[in-house]
Design a protein around this motif. Structure first.
Motif: not given
Length: 210
Positions: A33-37, A174-176
């Protein structure tokens, strides 16, 4: 909760979310979670709803057990971003056991402690489709599958399959990635709509990832 699981490769079919047990049903979504998205949050929320779980906890790791060491920021920042991301969201929470234990975060060790601490809870460990193929390499995997039920979530560009028992759940693709968010910020681009604005505000306040 009738679930049709024809083979380990089959996506789960949910007939109803009605409870058939008094045991608590909890999902765990681990990560740096670096960061949470937003993709993290959609996965957590959709798995909770589709499997009828009581809650899904996002579990930040202290030190990933990867051969290729990943650089990360201090856990206090990652934890604060998680808190801001899920504030007021029904059914989502945070599990901090790996931050408290410190050291390398092996899933088997963590889940053994959690199941011993909460014997009345059934745990569903959520992983992305890209991680499913690596299950044979996981630390003490044959014992781990007896502690938790794995839940697989498809990811873009990954076609998953495994001989291990995995319940497949469809969520919007979701390609994040966290690395994408960090790269945007490093290049001076604002990652609007990729993560909650409360998290983005914190990143800007603290000057992270620049």
């Amino acid at each position: 909760m009738p679930i049709e699981l024809l083979t380990p490769f089959t996506k789960v079919e949910l007939e109803t979310t009605e409870k058939t047990t008094n045991r608590r049903q909890v999902g765990i979504l681990g990560g740096n979670f670096n960061p949470v998205h937003n993709a993290h949050l959609v996965v957590a929320d959709q798995v909770r709803q589709q499997l009828g779980l009581d809650a899904v906890y996002l579990m930040p790791e202290y030190q990933p057990p990867h051969v290729d060491k990943k650089e990360t920021i201090d856990e206090t920042h990652r934890l604060e971003m998680l808190k801001r991301a899920i504030a007021g969201v029904e059914g989502l929470g945070i599990e901090t056991i790996e931050l408290e234990r410190q050291g390398i975060s092996y899933t088997y060790d963590t889940m053994k402690l959690l199941t011993e601490k909460n014997p009345e809870t059934d745990y569903y460990f959520i992983i992305g489709g890209d991680m499913v193929e690596y299950l044979p390499k996981w630390h003490r995997i044959d014992e781990l599958v007896n502690l938790v039920q794995f839940v697989g979530v498809q990811r873009p560009r990954y076609k998953a399959g495994t001989s291990y028992p995995v319940i497949w759940v469809d969520v919007p693709l979701m390609d994040i990635s966290s690395s994408m968010v960090r790269d945007f910020i490093k290049k001076g681009r604002t990652p609007n709509y990729l993560l909650p604005h409360e998290v983005l505000d914190y990143i800007e306040e603290e000057g992270l990832y620049r």
